[in-house]
Design a protein around this motif. Structure first.
Motif, short mmCIF file in Angstrom:
data_model
loop_
_atom_site.label_atom_id
_atom_site.label_comp_id
_atom_site.label_asym_id
_atom_site.label_seq_id
_atom_site.Cartn_x
_atom_site.Cartn_y
_atom_site.Cartn_z
N HIS A 115 1.12 -1.03 -0.12
CA HIS A 115 -0.13 -0.33 0.44
C HIS A 115 0.76 1.36 0.10
O HIS A 115 1.55 1.19 1.04
CB HIS A 115 -0.64 0.08 0.86
N LEU A 116 1.30 2.13 -0.91
CA LEU A 116 1.64 3.64 -0.68
C LEU A 116 0.20 3.96 -0.45
O LEU A 116 -0.90 4.82 -1.27
CB LEU A 116 1.76 3.82 -2.46
N ALA A 117 0.00 4.20 0.49
CA ALA A 117 -0.88 5.35 1.16
C ALA A 117 -1.03 7.01 0.70
O ALA A 117 0.26 7.16 0.85
CB ALA A 117 -1.33 5.69 2.82
N PRO A 118 -2.04 7.74 1.12
CA PRO A 118 -2.00 9.47 0.94
C PRO A 118 -0.83 10.65 1.54
O PRO A 118 0.08 10.34 0.80
CB PRO A 118 -3.28 10.07 0.59
N ASN A 119 0.12 9.83 2.34
CA ASN A 119 0.89 10.35 3.55
C ASN A 119 2.73 10.04 2.68
O ASN A 119 3.22 11.07 2.70
CB ASN A 119 1.12 10.21 4.68
N GLY A 120 2.56 8.74 1.81
CA GLY A 120 3.71 8.82 1.28
C GLY A 120 3.72 9.06 -0.44
O GLY A 120 4.37 9.30 -1.69
N SER A 121 2.33 8.93 -0.92
CA SER A 121 2.25 8.92 -2.65
C SER A 121 2.83 10.80 -2.89
O SER A 121 2.42 10.85 -4.18
CB SER A 121 0.84 8.27 -3.14
N ARG A 122 1.80 11.27 -2.12
CA ARG A 122 2.10 12.97 -2.07
C ARG A 122 3.40 13.09 -2.76
O ARG A 122 4.27 14.06 -3.43
CB ARG A 122 1.52 13.47 -0.89
N GLY A 175 -1.04 -1.07 6.83
CA GLY A 175 0.18 -0.51 5.63
C GLY A 175 1.00 0.45 5.30
O GLY A 175 0.21 1.44 4.20
N GLN A 176 1.49 0.74 6.39
CA GLN A 176 2.53 1.98 6.36
C GLN A 176 4.05 1.59 6.03
O GLN A 176 4.51 2.94 5.72
CB GLN A 176 2.20 2.87 7.47
N GLY A 177 4.40 0.71 5.62
CA GLY A 177 5.71 0.15 6.09
C GLY A 177 6.46 0.97 4.93
O GLY A 177 7.31 1.65 5.17
N ALA A 178 6.01 1.15 3.98
CA ALA A 178 6.27 1.95 2.30
C ALA A 178 6.23 3.33 2.65
O ALA A 178 7.51 4.09 2.88
CB ALA A 178 5.82 1.38 1.49
N SER A 179 5.24 3.82 3.07
CA SER A 179 4.54 5.56 3.47
C SER A 179 6.01 5.82 4.23
O SER A 179 6.33 7.06 4.99
CB SER A 179 3.27 5.74 3.58
N LEU A 210 2.98 1.57 16.96
CA LEU A 210 2.68 0.52 17.89
C LEU A 210 0.95 0.86 17.64
O LEU A 210 0.31 -0.49 18.41
CB LEU A 210 2.74 1.38 19.12
N GLY A 211 0.35 1.60 17.06
CA GLY A 211 -0.89 1.48 16.29
C GLY A 211 -1.00 0.54 15.34
O GLY A 211 -2.06 -0.11 15.20
N SER A 212 0.01 -0.18 15.03
CA SER A 212 -0.37 -1.59 13.62
C SER A 212 -0.06 -2.57 14.86
O SER A 212 -1.30 -2.44 14.58
CB SER A 212 0.95 -1.56 12.71
N ARG A 213 0.58 -2.30 15.84
CA ARG A 213 0.59 -3.14 16.45
C ARG A 213 -0.46 -4.08 17.10
O ARG A 213 -1.28 -4.67 17.31
CB ARG A 213 1.61 -3.15 17.32
N ASP A 214 -1.72 -2.40 17.91
CA ASP A 214 -1.97 -3.65 18.31
C ASP A 214 -3.56 -3.52 17.88
O ASP A 214 -4.56 -4.25 17.95
CB ASP A 214 -3.08 -1.64 19.53
N SER A 215 -2.86 -2.69 16.82
CA SER A 215 -5.01 -3.09 15.67
C SER A 215 -4.50 -4.26 15.14
O SER A 215 -5.69 -5.04 15.01
CB SER A 215 -4.61 -2.35 14.55
N GLY A 216 -3.46 -4.96 15.04
CA GLY A 216 -2.97 -6.72 14.34
C GLY A 216 -4.14 -7.10 15.68
O GLY A 216 -4.47 -8.53 15.43
#
Length: 406
Positions: free
Chosen positions: A49-56, A306-310, A354-360
């Motif tokens: 995923h290339l989220a908007p914060n990365g695609s911009r 889905g934020q690793g790349a961004s 940490l948010g990604s960890r908790d979300s999982g």
């Protein structure tokens, strides 16, 4: 005014973070040498995923047209009930997200993004077959040592060498351990024409007892990238996880009784990779006076946001700006630049990580005891898929502008 020479910059690792850093530094008029242990430059993996914060950021780099050709901009995210496929919620994306977040959300094959970045490396700036085995930092710079016995010197070392980063180990002082989650991700690709029930312009999520399935279109909608998250035993957690083939019969067993579309997807996958899901606790610092970390080396992320790349792309653009604005190769220049980079990025990435960890854990209905059966309502799932909007609105360059150089 005394003008100081531009720093010589070494980047260890030619993944998405390392290549973006090289590109960002080049755009700032700096030169970097990238050292990659692989003998051939290629990216493993499936979709990302290339989220908007990365695609911009990549659009600002002039890659908008290339991304539109290589990636897919999903039109919707649809959450379905695990056992019968009933639609629990459908969130429009496409133009709606682009307007809301100031940039598109792309899904694409990891190799396609990697190739776009690699094409923009300046000639002679990549050294393949160079496995870094250690480095020594002194007042005048950093000396890198490689497995073939060669060495190299630089004014700055950027560790972009992933979750098992050698450079991170030196910065953290050996106190940094992998944190297992008790789950694994099985990732693969399926030709879209084998899944006629699914729209090639949509993303899908099924979450149910002890597992979930996520899909996204890639390769111009010709293929579907899937990630199945299921429990994993302790023995599996200890094995190498990046390139190991998945046992698809075990995956099929994990999804018995689920929506027939999920079962069809697993059956259609000829092969898939097994990824033990582990991360590390956030560090309280990433840098020494001449060495710093970037991407997964700094903040290894679980895939649930889905934020690793961004996040790696954000790191790269901020770090390049800090080094360019520092104005020289003197130790105090470099140390000030790396401190500013850390100040802008460290707390933000820790929150995302940490948010990604908790979300999982939440999405599997888990916790310390691991995943538990859980039937989620449409409202619960809607909240879970919407909880990254603050990340996608974040503008790393604006955050840097708000943190002036000392």
């Amino acid at each position: 005014m005394t003008r100081h020479t531009a720093p010589e910059i070494a980047i260890v690792g030619a993944g998405i973070g390392g290549l973006t850093a090289a590109m960002a530094l080049t755009r700032r008029g700096l030169r970097a040498q990238v050292y990659e242990q692989a003998p051939v430059l290629r990216e493993v993996g499936v979709g990302l995923h290339l989220a908007p914060n990365g695609s911009r950021i990549l659009h600002r780099f002039g890659l908008a047209e290339q991304l539109r050709e290589a990636a897919v901009r999903p039109e919707a995210l649809e959450v379905r009930r695990w056992n019968d496929g009933q639609v629990l919620t459908r969130r429009r994306m496409g133009d709606v997200w682009e307007t809301e977040f100031g940039g598109p959300h792309y899904t694409m094959h990891r190799a396609d993004l990697h190739g776009l970045l690699a094409e923009r490396l300046p000639a002679g700036s990549l050294r393949l077959g160079s496995r870094c085995t250690g480095h020594t930092e002194d007042a005048d710079g950093v000396e890198l040592r490689f497995a073939d016995g060669s060495t190299a010197r630089a004014d700055v070392l950027i560790g972009a060498d992933g979750v098992n980063s050698l450079v991170r180990g030196a910065v953290a002082g050996g106190r940094d351990l992998l944190v297992p989650t008790g789950t694994c991700a099985v990732r693969g690709l399926v030709d879209m024409n084998r899944l006629p029930r699914l729209d090639p312009e949509d993303m899908y999520v099924w979450a149910g007892p002890g597992g979930r399935m996520l899909t996204a279109p890639v390769s111009g909608g010709r293929q579907l990238s899937f990630v199945a998250v299921i429990p994993e035993n302790d023995d599996e957690q200890q094995r190498e996880s990046w390139s190991r083939p998945a046992e698809l019969d075990l995956v099929a067993k994990a999804f018995q009784g689920w929506d027939p579309t999920v079962q069809e997807l697993v059956d259609a996958a000829g092969e898939a990779g097994h990824w033990s899901l582990r991360d590390r606790d956030p560090l309280d610092r990433w840098s020494t006076p001449r060495t710093t970390l970037l991407g997964d080396a700094a903040h290894p992320m679980l895939p649930h946001h889905g934020q690793g790349a961004s996040q790696a792309i954000e790191d790269a653009v901020v770090l390049a700006a800090c080094l360019a604005e520092a104005g020289g190769s003197r130790r105090q220049d470099i140390a000030a630049a790396l401190h500013r980079y850390e100040t802008v990025r460290l707390a933000h990435t820790a929150q995302v990580q940490l948010g990604s960890r908790d979300s999982g854990s939440q999405r599997l209905g888990g916790g310390p005891a691991g995943p538990q059966p859980r039937n989620q309502s449409g409202q619960e799932m809607k909240a879970l898929v919407a909880d990254t909007s603050w990340i996608q609105r974040h503008d790393a360059e604006a955050a840097l502008a708000a943190q002036p150089a000392a």
